[in-house]
Structures are given as structure tokens and as C-alpha cells.
Design an enzyme around this catalytic site. Structure first.
Site, PDB file in Angstrom:
ATOM      1  CG  LEU A  97     -42.146  69.426 -71.391  1.00 30.16           C
ATOM      2  CD1 LEU A  97     -42.750  70.608 -70.651  1.00 30.16           C
ATOM      3  CD2 LEU A  97     -40.736  69.169 -70.894  1.00 30.16           C
ATOM      4  CE  LYS A 132     -47.556  71.705 -71.890  1.00 27.38           C
ATOM      5  NZ  LYS A 132     -48.361  72.079 -73.073  1.00 27.38           N
ATOM      6  CE  LYS A 306     -38.908  74.327 -68.947  1.00 26.90           C
ATOM      7  NZ  LYS A 306     -38.554  75.430 -69.874  1.00 26.90           N
TER       8      LYS A 306
END
Length: 716
Positions: A97, A132, A306
Site C-alpha cells: 500500500l 493496520k 479503502k
């Protein structure tokens, strides 16, 4: 096996969750006994005890039929433990990412999406925000609902097959539940370890005299990659699902609904995930998670955003190695104050002496920090690598109050001194001029910040690290002979020099105490080890040069040297000549000039290689090694091939080559390889999943061919 004093609860009283956990435990225990019985001829339990375990497993499967798998001990007998990991090509690459480090960068990420999709100024794409997880990425392939393969991320295109190990993780279903199950799908997520489990594991490791892990992420990764599946089974690994790769029939049309589907089919999905409808909501979620970070039971290092609509994700596509539709908002580096209690020196493989701060334990970002890097002696004195003052020129002293910083995976570091809190008895630190391990002189070369031990192979610290490097993946890569075994063999005097690896079997045959009698070994494992060593008695020249551990000679420079000299005889002769001339008449020899004229090899690398050969003990160690191995000469690159002298770029998922093998195939026919497409690129070889490099090829007018076309080209 010691008898358990506590009687297990009746199978009828087990909940499904309890049954699943016990089912995995029983299956692993039975498989272990199968191995000891069928493979090692050394059962450790009576037949009655074994039968009782088997009956309980059968009873659990009778009550919960969905727990039955093809690999269950009730279906098969005596599977051998894993001895290595095969390579797995990801059908859809596991890309990284992009990162954002500020609110403004997050706002710009959303604005880029809006512009790309041509949305109105007031149109806000829904964003899924999730913590995360700081763990190890994993891809799980299911066919007709059954788990058939698990693979680590690896380089994003090729991972390690860890299926047997993953089957021991309770959070990973062996079979997907419910309806709407695709014929084939790759489901992805993160393997991690709870903080409390990490601390308990480290305590257990320490008590057993084994290596402790630096953090929960390392412990999770190390536990998953065990070649002995029973070790993985004994570790408390967890798994959060959050993504997917290849999927024949996608069951939902949004990211959020896909997460719900993952829950429905049996996965654990992080409960803190939120659907956001404005930048303010996104940033509020980030701040809230940041505030909760220290109280969570697991490590996180940021928040991932996202785009929710999957059709928009497809339109947005990818840029380089990351998706346009997702980004990681990383937490700012976290700091805390503590006391500098002492400074120790660590000696690395090349003799580099690195100072390490010993700190009063302090929690930084939810992690207890007791050690921090101090880089080098100038850093302690308050000077940067350029000789200019840092921290206002304030030196570090024992007893100082210091500020410690930890940012993501970066090693904790001391960033400042609270001079107002310096006690009167704070002690200046004098950097040693001798190695604390072997007592050899420590020297600092002109222009370098690092002081190094000159003990080379007589320094135990360097010897062990050099041996570990010698057997590493890009060097001799001996299966079953990793860092743990090297340390163990060195401590016991079995392997002190590289050549000792190749005389180990001969010496073991004469020894009174055999390897097979050691804890953790047996006839099978020792035979396999000796076979793996024998398989490496023939090795490529570039691997040998890399294995020597010469300063500044990494994989790339080792290949340059190997290609230039062609054989070990030519290389050794030239370097010996250059080393002798250096002693007698500086660096004016023809051999030295030839070395420095190799493209990519400058004075720094050349000096390091010559210095290595100027040390008689290094030359003796190499000569002894060459008595036991055969070094393969470098095959000359074809100059008559259609791609000789051309620059080639490989992209996408290759089916017939690993990325390294593809590069080697190009080099064999005289081509050069590059990792990016430019005006200088002559050819792009594209496999499935190729992204931006195809667009770059079109932009620069570079010819694109398939993998099959490449094979025909180089074989022609």
C-alpha cells in the site's frame, strides 16, 4: 508424554468454538505420535493412550462433521513433518500500500479518487477504514470451500507454501461455511500474535535458553515459518481476514459487504472496522484508533482506507506496486522519556561495533522498549555522519534522561537528551578501542563513522555471524542448517569455520557422541542434513563470493566479480596478486587496475576485496573450503543471441520462472535486466497481473512479449 491430571470435559458439553480448538490440538498431537511411531520407530505413549486420543477426535468429528478435513488423522495416517517450503505463485499479486503520514495527505488521497472517477465536488466516495495489523500477510486458497493452500506474501508475486503450518491456526477455517461459496478463491489477511501471548512466549523461550523475539510481529512470522509444524502448533497465532485475490464468483459488490461475507464463512474480521462518508469521519476514526492503540491486545501501525465500491476499485486500478483505491495512514513516530542505564557494544558480521543503549524499560506505542540503537560513536558524542552537531551538540551520558522514539518497524532510537535532568554523577562514555569480544584492535577508517574489530575469523562474534551469512539463502542455502543450528554447532565446537560444515559427516562418523543423539535430532533429520550439505558441494562462483562475507560485496557485486573472472582459480589468483602488490607497492598492480575497471566495481569495493585476501587467515579458510567443494565456472553469456546487449524488464506473475530465474535466463543470453521501464528499455516480458509497466512500455514504444515468446526467443 506426562499424564494430564485434569479430565477433559465430555464431548457433548463442548461448544463449537471449544471443539474446533480441541480438534486442532488433538490432530496435531496425534500427528506427532504418528511421526514418532511410523517414521522414527520411537513411540512415546502407550497404545491405550494413543487410542484414547484417537477416539476423542472421532467423537468430536461425529458431533461436528464440518470439522472433518482430508488431512485429519481420522482420514490419513502418519504424515511426515514439513522440511522446507515450496514456492507458490500468487494468481493475483499481493501488492503493498501507499502511505500517508498527515491529514493533508489523506485528504489528497480522497481528492485523487474523486478526480479519477470524475465525481462532483460534493460527491464523497464511501471509505472503509480499518486498523493496520502489524503481522505477516497470508493468502489462503479455497477450492469448493476447502482450504487447499496457504502462502506467505513473499515478494508479492511468489510466496512460501505454509499450508501445513496454517492448518494449525484456530482462526483459519479448513472449510468455508454457509452458502454463496465461490468455486475457487484466494482469501487474505494477517497472521499476528497478541501482546500477552508474545510476552509469555518470550518468557518461555528465555527459560529454555532459546532465542527471544524482538516483537510480536517477528514472533508471529518466525512461528509461522517453522519447518517443524508442531512448533507452529504450539504457538498462539491469530488471524484477521480483510481481503481477497483471485475469486471465481464474487459474493458481494462492496468492500464492507465482502468483510461481512468473510465473517459469515467462518473468519474473524476486526470488529473496529468502520464505513466512513467524509474526510472528517475518516480522520476522526484515525484519531480514535490512535487513542485506543496502547490498550489493544495486538500491535497496529496505522489505519488502512479503502474505497468501498468494488467496481470503483476496478476502475481506479493500480499504480506501480500499490492500488490507487487504498492507502495506509501511518501513525506518527511515538516517543517516551526514560533513563539511559548503560551502553553495550554489539559486534556484527563485518566487525562493525554498534553501541546499544540499555534503558529503563518504558512503553512506547504499546511496546515495552529496553534497548535502542545509538548508531556509532559520533552519535554518542552529539555529531552526525557529516560531522555537524546533532541534539545541539549534546553528548549522551550514562544516567541521562533521554527521549526514545519508535516508528513502525524501525528499531527504537534515542533522539534527544533532556539536559535539564542530567544528574551530577552522569558518566561520560568512552568508546572502546578494542573489541569487547576478542580483544583485537578496533579501527576507524577515514571517512567512516563505524569502528571495526580487526579480529576477522578469530573473533567469535564475527565467526558466528559469518557462518550464518555463509549458509544464508543467497549464499550456500543449506536446508536444515539455519542460524539456530549454526549457533548451536559453533557453541559446541562442531562448526568453527566454513570448511567444518563439509567435514561434519566425516567427523560425526568418528565421534563418540553422535549428532543423532542430540535433542531435536534423530537418524532421519541427521541423514537429511548430511544430504543437504552434500547437495551444496557444487556451487556457483557468484554464490561462493557472496558467501565469503566480504564488506561491500553483496549479491550484485558478487555476480559482477564472478562474470568478470569466470572461475574460482582466476578470481583467487588475481586477488592474491593484488593483495601481494598492495603490501609491496601500494595499489598500482595490474591485477588491482583490472579489478577497479570492472563496471560497477569502484575503489571502495575493490579495496575491501583486496583487504580480505591480504589477511592470511581468510586465504587459508578459503583454500581449506575449496578442498571440499567444487565451484562451477560461470557460463559465458551468448553474444549471438537476438537479445544480447539488450535491456529487458520482467513484469507480472511469471508461470515458468521465479523472478530470479527469469533474470538469470536473460543474463545467460547476454541481456541486461532492469526493474523499471524507460526509454533505454528494449523489451518487456509480461505475465498475468502486469500493471503500470505495460503502460510505460506503450508510452515509450517498447515491445511487449509473453513469457512463452521469451522462451522461444532465448532458445532460438
Amino acid at each position: 508424554m506426562a499424564a494430564k491430571s485434569k479430565t477433559p470435559p465430555p464431548v457433548d458439553s463442548l461448544t463449537r468454538s471449544q471443539a474446533r480448538v480441541e480438534h486442532k490440538r488433538l490432530a496435531l498431537e496425534i500427528e506427532t505420535h504418528n511421526e514418532r511411531y511410523y517414521q522414527q520407530d520411537a513411540p512415546t505413549v502407550s497404545d491405550a493412550t494413543y487410542d484414547a486420543l484417537q477416539r476423542r477426535l472421532e467423537a468430536i468429528e461425529a458431533r461436528f462433521p464440518d470439522l472433518v478435513t482430508a488431512s485429519s488423522p481420522t482420514q490419513t495416517v502418519g504424515a511426515a513433518p514439513a522440511r522446507g517450503f515450496a514456492k507458490v505463485q500468487h494468481a493475483v499479486p499481493m501488492l503493498s500500500l501507499g502511505n500517508a503520514f498527515s491529514d493533508a495527505e489523506v485528504a489528497e488521497f480522497v481528492e485523487r479518487i474523486r478526480r479519477f472517477l470524475k465525481l462532483g465536488a460534493d460527491d464523497m466516495p464511501a471509505i472503509v477504514a480499518e486498523p493496520k495489523i502489524d503481522g505477516l500477510s497470508l493468502s489462503l486458497r479455497y477450492e469448493n470451500g476447502d482450504l487447499v493452500r496457504a502462502a506467505t506474501r513473499g515478494d508479492g508475486f511468489t510466496g512460501e507454501d505454509v499450508t501445513a503450518n496454517v492448518r494449525t491456526i484456530a482462526d483459519v477455517p479448513h472449510k468455508l461455511n454457509g452458502h454463496n461459496i465461490p468455486t475457487a478463491c484466494e482469501l487474505r489477511g494477517e497472521v499476528y500474535m497478541l501482546k500477552e501471548d508474545f510476552l509469555a512466549l518470550n518468557k518461555k523461550q528465555q527459560e529454555a535458553g532459546d532465542t527471544v523475539f524482538a516483537n510480536p510481529r517477528n514472533s508471529a512470522a518466525g512461528s509461522l515459518r517453522q519447518k517443524d509444524v508442531s512448533i507452529t502448533a504450539s504457538r498462539p497465532l491469530k488471524f484477521f481476514a480483510y481481503a481477497w485475490g483471485e475469486m471465481t464468483d464474487r459474493p458481494a459488490e462492496t468492500q464492507n459487504d465482502m468483510l461481512e461475507w468473510l465473517r459469515d464463512v467462518g473468519f474473524i474480521v476486526n470488529p473496529l472496522i468502520q464505513l466512513c462518508h467524509s474526510v472528517d469521519e475518516v480522520l476522526a476514526f484515525y484519531r480514535r484508533i490512535g487513542e485506543q492503540r496502547a490498550t489493544l491486545g495486538y500491535d497496529i501501525d496505522g489505519v488502512v482506507y479503502k474505497v468501498d465500491r468494488l467496481d470503483w476499485q476496478e476502475r481506479l486500478g493500480f499504480v506501480s506496486r500499490s492500488p490507487r483505491w487504498a492507502i495506509a495512514h501511518k501513525f506518527a513516530a511515538e516517543q517516551a522519556m526514560t533513563i539511559l542505564r548503560g551502553i553495550d557494544i554489539q559486534v556484527g558480521r563485518t566487525g562493525a561495533m554498534t553501541p546499544v543503549a540499555r534503558l529503563e524499560p518504558v512503553t512506547v506505542g504499546g511496546v515495552v522498549v529496553q534497548n535502542a540503537t545509538l548508531h556509532n560513536e559520533d552519535y554518542i558524542r552529539g555529531l552526525g555522519n557529516d560531522g555537524q552537531p546533532i541534539r545541539d551538540g549534546i553528548d549522551l551520558r550514562i544516567g541521562d534522561t533521554v527521549v526514545v522514539q519508535r516508528a513502525g518497524d524501525v528499531i527504537p532510537q534515542v533522539v534527544s537528551v533532556i539536559i535539564e535532568k542530567r544528574p551530577a554523577n552522569a558518566k561520560r562514555y568512552e568508546f572502546p578501542d578494542r573489541c569487547p569480544i576478542c580483544g583485537s584492535h578496533a579501527v576507524r577508517e577515514e571517512g567512516e563513522a563505524v569502528r571495526r574489530c580487526t579480529g576477522a575469523l578469530i573473533c567469535p562474534a564475527q565467526a558466528v555471524e559469518r557462518l550464518k551469512h555463509f549458509v544464508s539463502r543467497l549464499a550456500f542455502d543449506i536446508d536444515g542448517l539455519g542460524e539456530k543450528q549454526i549457533q548451536e554447532f559453533y557453541d559446541d565446537g562442531l562448526v568453527m569455520h566454513p570448511v567444518d560444515i563439509f567435514t561434519l559427516q566425516e567427523r560425526d562418523a568418528r565421534a563418540e557422541n553422535k549428532l543423532r543423539d542430540r535433542d531435536g535430532y534423530g537418524d532421519v533429520s541427521v541423514r537429511n542434513l548430511f544430504a543437504a550439505i552434500d547437495a551444496r558441494r557444487r556451487i556457483e562462483l557468484n554464490r561462493l563470493i557472496f558467501a565469503l562475507g566480504i564488506r561491500h560485496v553483496g549479491e550484485g557485486n558478487a555476480k559482477l566479480l564472478a562474470r568478470h573472472y569466470g572461475s574460482i582459480e582466476s578470481f583467487r589468483s588475481a586477488m592474491t596478486e593484488a593483495a601481494a602488490a598492495q603490501t609491496e607497492a601500494g595499489n598500482d598492480s595490474e591485477a588491482y587496475a583490472d579489478l577497479t575497471n570492472i563496471g560497477g566495481i569502484g575503489d571502495i569495493v575493490a579495496d575491501a576485496v583486496v583487504e580480505f585476501f591480504a589477511e592470511p587467515r581468510n586465504v587459508k579458510a578459503l583454500n581449506d573450503l575449496l578442498e571440499e567443494i567444487e565451484v562451477l565456472p560461470v557460463a559465458q553469456a551468448r553474444s549471438d543471441s537476438a537479445v544480447a546487449g539488450k535491456t529487458v524488464v520482467f513484469t507480472g506473475s511469471l508461470e515458468k520462472f521465479t523472478r530470479d530465474e527469469a533474470k538469470a535466463s536473460a543474463e545467460r543470453v547476454g541481456a541486461k535486466t532492469s526493474s523499471s521501464v524507460s526509454k533505454k528499455t528494449d523489451l518487456v516480458v509480461a505475465g498475468p497481473g502486469a500493471g503500470s509497466k505495460l503502460k510505460d512500455a506503450e508510452k515509450f514504444g517498447v515491445k511487449v512479449i509473453s513469457e512463452d515468446e521469451w522462451l522461444k526467443l532465448i532458445e532460438g
